[in-house]
Design a protein around this motif. Sequence first.
Motif, PDB file in Angstrom:
ATOM      1  N   UNK A 145     -16.067  -1.113  -7.582  1.00  0.00           N
ATOM      2  CA  UNK A 145     -15.191   0.051  -7.495  1.00  0.00           C
ATOM      3  C   UNK A 145     -15.835   1.045  -6.531  1.00  0.00           C
ATOM      4  N   UNK A 146     -15.016   1.726  -5.734  1.00  0.00           N
ATOM      5  CA  UNK A 146     -15.538   2.726  -4.808  1.00  0.00           C
ATOM      6  C   UNK A 146     -14.545   3.864  -4.629  1.00  0.00           C
ATOM      7  N   UNK A 157     -12.463  -6.982   1.749  1.00  0.00           N
ATOM      8  CA  UNK A 157     -11.078  -6.601   1.492  1.00  0.00           C
ATOM      9  C   UNK A 157     -11.073  -5.336   0.645  1.00  0.00           C
ATOM     10  N   UNK A 158     -10.068  -4.507   0.831  1.00  0.00           N
ATOM     11  CA  UNK A 158      -9.959  -3.288   0.038  1.00  0.00           C
ATOM     12  C   UNK A 158      -8.584  -3.205  -0.609  1.00  0.00           C
ATOM     13  N   UNK A 270     -10.929  -0.875  -5.144  1.00  0.00           N
ATOM     14  CA  UNK A 270     -11.827  -1.979  -5.444  1.00  0.00           C
ATOM     15  C   UNK A 270     -12.030  -2.779  -4.166  1.00  0.00           C
ATOM     16  N   UNK A 271     -13.273  -3.215  -3.923  1.00  0.00           N
ATOM     17  CA  UNK A 271     -13.556  -4.029  -2.747  1.00  0.00           C
ATOM     18  C   UNK A 271     -14.013  -5.416  -3.180  1.00  0.00           C
ATOM     19  N   UNK A 272     -13.661  -6.411  -2.369  1.00  0.00           N
ATOM     20  CA  UNK A 272     -14.016  -7.809  -2.621  1.00  0.00           C
ATOM     21  C   UNK A 272     -14.403  -8.453  -1.289  1.00  0.00           C
ATOM     22  N   UNK A 273     -15.130  -9.557  -1.326  1.00  0.00           N
ATOM     23  CA  UNK A 273     -15.532 -10.198  -0.074  1.00  0.00           C
ATOM     24  C   UNK A 273     -14.382 -10.952   0.594  1.00  0.00           C
ATOM     25  N   UNK A 284      -8.738 -12.841 -12.499  1.00  0.00           N
ATOM     26  CA  UNK A 284      -7.953 -12.310 -13.618  1.00  0.00           C
ATOM     27  C   UNK A 284      -8.190 -10.807 -13.748  1.00  0.00           C
ATOM     28  N   UNK A 285      -9.456 -10.393 -13.643  1.00  0.00           N
ATOM     29  CA  UNK A 285      -9.794  -8.972 -13.771  1.00  0.00           C
ATOM     30  C   UNK A 285      -9.218  -8.164 -12.611  1.00  0.00           C
ATOM     31  N   UNK A 286      -9.361  -8.665 -11.396  1.00  0.00           N
ATOM     32  CA  UNK A 286      -8.836  -7.952 -10.230  1.00  0.00           C
ATOM     33  C   UNK A 286      -7.332  -7.738 -10.360  1.00  0.00           C
TER      34      UNK A 286
END
Length: 300
Positions: A145-146, A157-158, A270-273, A284-286
Amino acid sequence: MELRQIRYFIEVAEREHISEAAVHLHVAQSAVSRQIANLEEELGVELFERVGRNVKLTPIGKIFLTHSVSALQAIDYAKKQIDEYLDPKKGTIKIGFPTSLASHLLPTVISAFKKEYPDVAFHLRQGSYNYLIDSVKNRELNLAFLGPLPPKDSAINTAILFTENISALVPSNHHFAKREKLQLIDLRNEAFVLFPEGYILNKMVVEACNSVGFEPIVSSEGEDMDAIKGLVAAGIGLSLLPESTFYDSTPRFTVKIPITSPEIRRTVGIITPVNRELSPSEKVFQQFVIRFFSILGQYQ
């Protein structure tokens, strides 16, 4: 080369003692010695040198340790993904978060998620803004989280969850305390309590003040949200803080006042690769988090 040999090698390398490694591995010392010898014979190099009753890694042993740890982490991660594909409702989710989202957002989201997925475990890691971005890029984390969200780039990715205002927090005996709203320029001669330089909230406040023509006068600094609020309550100065940090309550001996000109806002998300798949539990959480804030936004 066997996986067991790699595990034994790492354990001996970390403890620098074969018998201690054997105790921790719950096997006989002779079994550990034999597997290390077999590994060295297969590789054609000595991984350890004997120093009294202890062992030390040779230079080539240190190199092999670095790659062994990475390989074992990859294997363990692969096993974790297989387990989660069999049942994504029983996985473990590692999440990074900054101090400004620790008091309300994180417990609210996790509490709601656990009601639907009670068997999912969490591993939470608090860190600075840049640390969390780097951790997602460097494979230490898959989710963080940011606020504010960084620009999307080739590695991350954002996803925006919500946008919030930044308000002034002033001591209750401050001459602005009875004001219903403030213009940012009104604060040009006031003492500020800020996060230290290098923190993203410090950067946001300084840039906002600069945009209307002044440099904030910093009287004191705090490295976490409670410290900032405590210093304001003590009358050391005022601060500018995100709306979400006031959800539970405004601290005693302080008053929150909206900033209306200019309006200061930040995105939270939220950021992910980009280059890695999330595990089934992480997916599932995202999806839950995005849906959660989408529904919440409809009632605000």
